[in-house]
Design a protein around this motif. Structure first.
Motif, PDB file in Angstrom:
ATOM      1  N   UNK A   1       0.843  -1.196   0.000  1.00  0.00           N
ATOM      2  CA  UNK A   1       0.000   0.000   0.000  1.00  0.00           C
ATOM      3  C   UNK A   1       0.875   1.242   0.000  1.00  0.00           C
ATOM      4  N   UNK A   2       0.277   2.344  -0.387  1.00  0.00           N
ATOM      5  CA  UNK A   2       1.012   3.594  -0.477  1.00  0.00           C
ATOM      6  C   UNK A   2       0.544   4.561   0.603  1.00  0.00           C
ATOM      7  N   UNK A   3       1.514   5.220   1.257  1.00  0.00           N
ATOM      8  CA  UNK A   3       1.114   6.200   2.264  1.00  0.00           C
ATOM      9  C   UNK A   3       0.392   7.365   1.599  1.00  0.00           C
ATOM     10  N   UNK A   4      -0.614   7.851   2.262  1.00  0.00           N
ATOM     11  CA  UNK A   4      -1.426   8.926   1.700  1.00  0.00           C
ATOM     12  C   UNK A   4      -1.775   9.848   2.858  1.00  0.00           C
ATOM     13  N   UNK A   5      -1.447  11.106   2.732  1.00  0.00           N
ATOM     14  CA  UNK A   5      -1.687  12.032   3.830  1.00  0.00           C
ATOM     15  C   UNK A   5      -2.934  12.864   3.555  1.00  0.00           C
ATOM     16  N   UNK A   6      -3.886  12.786   4.490  1.00  0.00           N
ATOM     17  CA  UNK A   6      -5.101  13.593   4.377  1.00  0.00           C
ATOM     18  C   UNK A   6      -5.138  14.495   5.585  1.00  0.00           C
ATOM     19  N   UNK A   7      -5.099  15.803   5.327  1.00  0.00           N
ATOM     20  CA  UNK A   7      -4.963  16.738   6.433  1.00  0.00           C
ATOM     21  C   UNK A   7      -3.747  16.308   7.249  1.00  0.00           C
ATOM     22  N   UNK A   8      -3.938  16.029   8.533  1.00  0.00           N
ATOM     23  CA  UNK A   8      -2.784  15.614   9.318  1.00  0.00           C
ATOM     24  C   UNK A   8      -2.839  14.138   9.678  1.00  0.00           C
ATOM     25  N   UNK A   9      -3.565  13.359   8.901  1.00  0.00           N
ATOM     26  CA  UNK A   9      -3.648  11.921   9.167  1.00  0.00           C
ATOM     27  C   UNK A   9      -2.969  11.160   8.028  1.00  0.00           C
ATOM     28  N   UNK A  10      -2.073  10.253   8.404  1.00  0.00           N
ATOM     29  CA  UNK A  10      -1.429   9.409   7.401  1.00  0.00           C
ATOM     30  C   UNK A  10      -2.207   8.113   7.248  1.00  0.00           C
ATOM     31  N   UNK A  11      -2.578   7.823   6.030  1.00  0.00           N
ATOM     32  CA  UNK A  11      -3.301   6.588   5.741  1.00  0.00           C
ATOM     33  C   UNK A  11      -2.455   5.732   4.827  1.00  0.00           C
ATOM     34  N   UNK A  12      -2.803   4.462   4.727  1.00  0.00           N
ATOM     35  CA  UNK A  12      -2.204   3.605   3.717  1.00  0.00           C
ATOM     36  C   UNK A  12      -3.302   3.238   2.733  1.00  0.00           C
ATOM     37  N   UNK A  13      -3.008   3.498   1.483  1.00  0.00           N
ATOM     38  CA  UNK A  13      -4.023   3.339   0.449  1.00  0.00           C
ATOM     39  C   UNK A  13      -3.583   2.268  -0.541  1.00  0.00           C
ATOM     40  N   UNK A  14      -4.503   1.423  -0.966  1.00  0.00           N
ATOM     41  CA  UNK A  14      -4.195   0.446  -2.007  1.00  0.00           C
ATOM     42  C   UNK A  14      -4.628   1.024  -3.342  1.00  0.00           C
TER      43      UNK A  14
END
Ligand SMILES: [Zn+2]
Ligand SMILES: [Zn+2]
Length: 181
Positions: free
Chosen positions: A10-23
């Motif tokens: 998965x790829x890290x994805x930053x939304x506002x100040x939250x880091x997510x992992x996105x497929x």
């Protein structure tokens, strides 16, 4: 971290100040509690934003084992459904991570919109929901553009893991006996 669905990185994805992992393949999104905690300080006062019914009443939850594993601790996930909303969110009560499939976000917006029809909610919430709907149905349908996406994430964490300790116990029990691990 690999996608619990397709096992690809998965790829890290930053939304506002939250880091997510996105497929990038299945468009599922994983976020874990630590990532959310970092964004929490400025948001606790926003919890009264969540004055709607979705995920509020413990007796409306249905929890079942999900045939995919937590990407962090490899436990089988618990599928959390609420009433007849059609919304399903997958959780790991051990690490308090949450897995959201791409189409779940649209269902969440729909469920909130249904509720909007029966209640008088704040103008801010109405405007925010309209924005979310446009993003979900628009050509660039990725929910990270929705400014209140992180509020939804915080609501999950609050309702699933803080407000309802019994719910968390149920999830842990379901995960312990999850055959998919
Ligand atoms: Zn995937
Ligand atoms: Zn986990």
């Amino acid at each position: 971290m690999n996608c619990p669905n397709c096992s690809k990185a998965m790829h890290p994805h930053r939304i506002k100040d939250v880091d997510l992992d996105e497929c990038k393949d299945c468009k599922g999104v994983w976020f874990d509690q630590d990532e959310l905690r970092r964004a929490k300080d400025q948001t606790d006062s926003d919890l009264n934003w969540m004055d709607f019914e979705l995920w509020k009443y413990e007796d409306r939850y249905q929890i079942s084992p999900k045939p995919i594993k937590c990407p962090k601790c490899s436990l089988g996930l618990a599928s959390v459904q609420y009433g007849n909303t059609g919304v399903e969110v997958d959780c790991c009560a051990k690490c308090q991570g949450i897995w959201l499939e791409e189409n779940e976000f649209g269902k969440i917006i729909d469920a909130l919109t249904d509720e909007l029809a029966t209640k008088s909610l704040s103008d801010y919430f109405k405007a925010s929901l309209e924005e979310g709907k446009e993003i979900v149905t628009g050509p660039e349908s990725f929910f990270s553009e929705w400014k209140d996406f992180t509020t939804i994430l915080r609501m999950f964490q609050y309702r699933f893991f803080i407000e309802n300790p019994k719910l968390q116990d149920t999830m842990i029990n379901i995960q312990r006996t999850n055959p998919f691990q």
